[in-house]
Design a protein around this motif. Structure first.
Motif, mmCIF file in Angstrom:
data_model
loop_
_atom_site.group_PDB
_atom_site.id
_atom_site.type_symbol
_atom_site.label_atom_id
_atom_site.label_comp_id
_atom_site.label_asym_id
_atom_site.label_seq_id
_atom_site.Cartn_x
_atom_site.Cartn_y
_atom_site.Cartn_z
ATOM 1 N N LEU A 179 22.337 53.671 -42.233
ATOM 2 C CA LEU A 179 23.326 53.731 -41.146
ATOM 3 C C LEU A 179 24.526 54.593 -41.535
ATOM 4 N N VAL A 180 25.000 54.451 -42.764
ATOM 5 C CA VAL A 180 26.103 55.292 -43.245
ATOM 6 C C VAL A 180 25.654 56.750 -43.286
ATOM 7 N N TYR A 181 24.404 56.975 -43.680
ATOM 8 C CA TYR A 181 23.837 58.324 -43.691
ATOM 9 C C TYR A 181 23.887 58.935 -42.288
ATOM 10 N N CYS A 182 23.445 58.179 -41.301
ATOM 11 C CA CYS A 182 23.452 58.689 -39.921
ATOM 12 C C CYS A 182 24.870 59.005 -39.457
ATOM 13 N N GLY A 183 25.819 58.143 -39.802
ATOM 14 C CA GLY A 183 27.212 58.406 -39.444
ATOM 15 C C GLY A 183 27.746 59.660 -40.104
ATOM 16 N N ALA A 184 27.415 59.868 -41.379
ATOM 17 C CA ALA A 184 27.878 61.062 -42.091
ATOM 18 C C ALA A 184 27.249 62.325 -41.514
ATOM 19 N N VAL A 185 25.982 62.250 -41.130
ATOM 20 C CA VAL A 185 25.327 63.414 -40.518
ATOM 21 C C VAL A 185 25.977 63.738 -39.177
ATOM 22 N N LEU A 186 26.312 62.714 -38.407
ATOM 23 C CA LEU A 186 26.997 62.963 -37.131
ATOM 24 C C LEU A 186 28.353 63.631 -37.341
ATOM 25 N N VAL A 187 29.082 63.182 -38.355
ATOM 26 C CA VAL A 187 30.368 63.819 -38.656
ATOM 27 C C VAL A 187 30.151 65.285 -39.028
ATOM 28 N N LEU A 188 29.132 65.553 -39.845
ATOM 29 C CA LEU A 188 28.856 66.917 -40.268
ATOM 30 C C LEU A 188 28.466 67.805 -39.084
ATOM 31 N N TRP A 189 27.737 67.262 -38.130
ATOM 32 C CA TRP A 189 27.277 68.059 -36.995
ATOM 33 C C TRP A 189 28.309 68.184 -35.884
ATOM 34 N N LEU A 190 29.126 67.157 -35.671
ATOM 35 C CA LEU A 190 29.983 67.143 -34.488
ATOM 36 C C LEU A 190 31.401 67.660 -34.708
ATOM 37 N N PRO A 230 34.178 70.176 -36.607
ATOM 38 C CA PRO A 230 34.334 71.376 -37.433
ATOM 39 C C PRO A 230 35.101 71.016 -38.711
ATOM 40 N N LEU A 231 34.519 71.315 -39.850
ATOM 41 C CA LEU A 231 35.112 70.993 -41.135
ATOM 42 C C LEU A 231 35.319 72.274 -41.937
ATOM 43 N N ARG A 274 31.055 69.063 -49.700
ATOM 44 C CA ARG A 274 31.201 67.727 -50.307
ATOM 45 C C ARG A 274 30.525 66.655 -49.456
ATOM 46 N N LEU A 275 30.670 66.758 -48.144
ATOM 47 C CA LEU A 275 30.017 65.802 -47.261
ATOM 48 C C LEU A 275 28.498 65.960 -47.330
ATOM 49 N N TRP A 276 28.022 67.190 -47.435
ATOM 50 C CA TRP A 276 26.582 67.422 -47.564
ATOM 51 C C TRP A 276 26.038 66.809 -48.856
ATOM 52 N N VAL A 277 26.772 66.933 -49.952
ATOM 53 C CA VAL A 277 26.350 66.328 -51.221
ATOM 54 C C VAL A 277 26.327 64.806 -51.082
#
Length: 132
Positions: free
Chosen positions: A13-24, A26-27, A34-37
């Motif tokens: 679930l944390v993985y899915c949340g982090a992927v959503l942050v990465l996709w949605l 702009p960073l 760092r988020l990808w790692v």
């Protein structure tokens, strides 16, 4: 049970949340890497796929598991008690493992999770090469 629940359900679930942050959102490139790692570490530590494989394995070999459990009960330390229970016409132990239809969406989640990991790795590889 808490540890199994954490690795089988909490980490994915944390993985899915982090992927959503990465996709949605702009960073900045440094934060994005760092988020990808972090996402890669979460994908490595998540155990939802192992949970699904264990349940499917038990479902496929339920007769063998049942026979082993019954044999160990009858021929182990509880054997004399089992013979007393059999004397009154009851079963000492019975076990069955059934996979219910509600389990198949969990299987689909595992397939999607691994598909997401593969896609994200391909995308980040292209990003590092400057092709995105």
């Amino acid at each position: 049970q808490v540890v199994v629940g954490f690795f089988c359900f909490g980490v994915p679930l944390v993985y899915c949340g982090a992927v959503l942050v990465l996709w949605l959102w702009p960073l900045k490139p440094g934060l994005q890497v760092r988020l990808w790692v972090t996402i890669e570490v979460l994908a490595s530590w998540g155990a939802l796929d192992m949970y699904v494989l264990a349940i499917l394995w038990c479902g496929m070999f339920s007769r063998g598991i049942r026979a082993m459990l019954v044999y160990s009960m009858q021929h182990g330390n509880l054997g004399p008690l089992c013979s007393l229970v059999h004397g009154v016409g009851a079963e000492c132990m019975d076990a069955s493992i059934n996979i219910l239809p509600g389990f198949f969406p969990v299987c689909a989640c595992v397939v999607l999770w691994h598909g997401c990991v593969i896609y994200l790795n391909m995308l980040m590889g292209r990003l590092r090469q400057g092709k995105v």
